[in-house]
Design an enzyme around this catalytic site. Structure first.
Site, PDB file in Angstrom:
ATOM      1  N   LYS A   1     -12.797  -1.154  -5.328  1.00  0.00           N
ATOM      2  CA  LYS A   1     -13.587  -0.009  -5.346  1.00  0.00           C
ATOM      3  C   LYS A   1     -12.656   1.425  -5.707  1.00  0.00           C
ATOM      4  CE  LYS A   1     -13.878  -0.849  -0.857  1.00  0.00           C
ATOM      5  NZ  LYS A   1     -14.102  -1.018   0.510  1.00  0.00           N
TER       6      LYS A   1
ATOM      7  N   LYS B   1       0.691  -1.362   0.093  1.00  0.00           N
ATOM      8  CA  LYS B   1       0.033   0.085   0.113  1.00  0.00           C
ATOM      9  C   LYS B   1       0.902   1.351  -0.049  1.00  0.00           C
ATOM     10  CE  LYS B   1      -4.241  -1.964   2.090  1.00  0.00           C
ATOM     11  NZ  LYS B   1      -5.127  -1.922   2.873  1.00  0.00           N
TER      12      LYS B   1
ATOM     13  N   LYS C   1      -8.004  -7.887  -9.330  1.00  0.00           N
ATOM     14  CA  LYS C   1      -9.145  -7.957  -8.459  1.00  0.00           C
ATOM     15  C   LYS C   1     -10.279  -6.759  -8.644  1.00  0.00           C
ATOM     16  CE  LYS C   1      -9.152  -8.971  -4.116  1.00  0.00           C
ATOM     17  NZ  LYS C   1      -8.965  -8.951  -2.932  1.00  0.00           N
TER      18      LYS C   1
END
Length: 354
Positions: free
Chosen positions: A220, A115, A217
């Site tokens: 969002k 991240k 994947k």
């Protein structure tokens, strides 16, 4: 004494719209777990700050996640539904756990590396300490089980390491409760305060990929709304997105092995299988040899059948934010009571004056 029920804790971040992957991979399982467990489901809004500090629509996002919980069938009266920031004991225990956890442990957390990216020096301390807060989320309720995906297994192991170190460091101050686990100091068994939380892995979770790229994947954060089916999408949106989903020119195979090297076909068959709650082999037994022009309309019908009632209920709930807020306040009050019991005992164990 009543029958012991496992205590399940899990949470969802209020960042972006919930999509089909969130439903199949998490929320649907949350609903099923209610049957034989004591469940605490949390909208983890403190964690959301690690992804993005300033949120223009944080309240809407919190309510949207809550609406999804309720619309999917989670019972907020039998179980607890709340947002994390209503229970300050999460943050208090997280600070204690920051002092229990070791820098070396945190440095091994692969999600931080993923991240934070290349410029880790600019990442927030909150993102680095995220797993410590996650451990506090679980252990402030002395939870025994957590449903986890592959990407959270390492964090759950860290929670176990933190619990074990706390138990060992304070073993001579812990009053036996009967809820912990036996640990040893040398050869001597001693009482533990925090349980060794167990992962709940109910078979292979459906890995829902992007409708635009079967190798990524469903997310969002993907800039293309056509890449995902949002839980708030209506029938027309669901139909449009599946019709436009990327495929290849070949017919569907009759065997699962035939999906290898065909990520988009594999994804759509996997979505159908998950929505129908059947193995991929059964789907291919029905549609093997058929073109996507036949398969996609069937997938649309199934997706609408499964998701439309939840979509309708979510929209209805979102039109009454006062009701959602009341559910969160009630859940928050019950969660605080449980968390404060734990924190009073932890404060005594550590030796704080209160």
């Amino acid at each position: 004494m009543g029958e012991f029920k496992p205590l399940v804790f899990s949470g969802v971040q209020p960042t972006g719209n919930l999509h089909l992957g969130n439903y199949l991979g998490a929320i649907r399982k949350f609903v099923a777990l209610q049957e034989n467990n004591d469940c605490i489901y949390c909208v983890v809004d403190l964690h959301a700050l690690t992804a993005q500090l300033v949120h223009e629509d944080m309240q809407t996002q919190i309510r949207s996640i809550t609406a999804a919980f309720l619309a999917a069938g989670i019972d907020p009266q039998k179980h607890i539904v709340f947002n994390q920031s209503q229970v300050p004991q999460h943050a208090e225990l997280a600070w204690i756990f920051n002092c229990v956890a070791r820098i070396g442990w945190m440095n091994r957390m692969t999600q931080f590396k993923d991240k934070a990216g290349k410029d880790r020096e600019q990442a927030s301390l909150g993102l680095y300490a995220y797993p410590s807060l996650m451990a506090a989320d679980i252990l402030v309720y002395r939870a025994t089980h957590v449903p986890v995906g592959e990407d959270q297994k390492q964090h759950l192991e860290l929670a176990r390491d933190i619990a074990m170190k706390f138990n060992l460091d304070f073993h001579d101050k812990i009053v036996p409760t009967g809820l912990g686990v036996d640990i040893k100091v040398g050869e001597e068994p001693v009482d533990a305060y925090f349980p060794m939380v167990e992962p709940l892995i109910d078979g292979p979770a459906p890995r829902v990929m992007s409708l635009k790229d079967g190798t990524k994947k469903m997310s969002k954060s993907d800039p293309s709304d056509l890449s995902r089916i949002n839980l708030m999408d209506d029938q027309d949106a669901i139909s449009k997105k599946i019709r436009k989903a990327k495929t290849d020119p070949d017919a569907l195979p009759s065997e699962v092995d035939g999906l290898k090297g065909r990520p988009e076909a594999d994804n759509l068959v996997g979505i159908f299988a998950a929505l129908a709650d059947k193995p991929k082999a059964d789907v291919l037994a029905e549609f093997g040899g058929q073109q996507f022009s036949v398969f996609k309309p069937a997938l649309i019908d199934l997706a609408v059948e499964v998701l439309a009632p939840m979509n309708t209920e979510m929209r209805k709930l979102m039109e009454d934010p006062g009701h959602i807020d009341a559910v969160l306040r009630d859940g928050g009050a019950r969660a605080r009571a449980r968390a404060e019991t734990t924190m009073n005992e932890v404060r005594d164990i550590i030796g704080f004056v209160r």
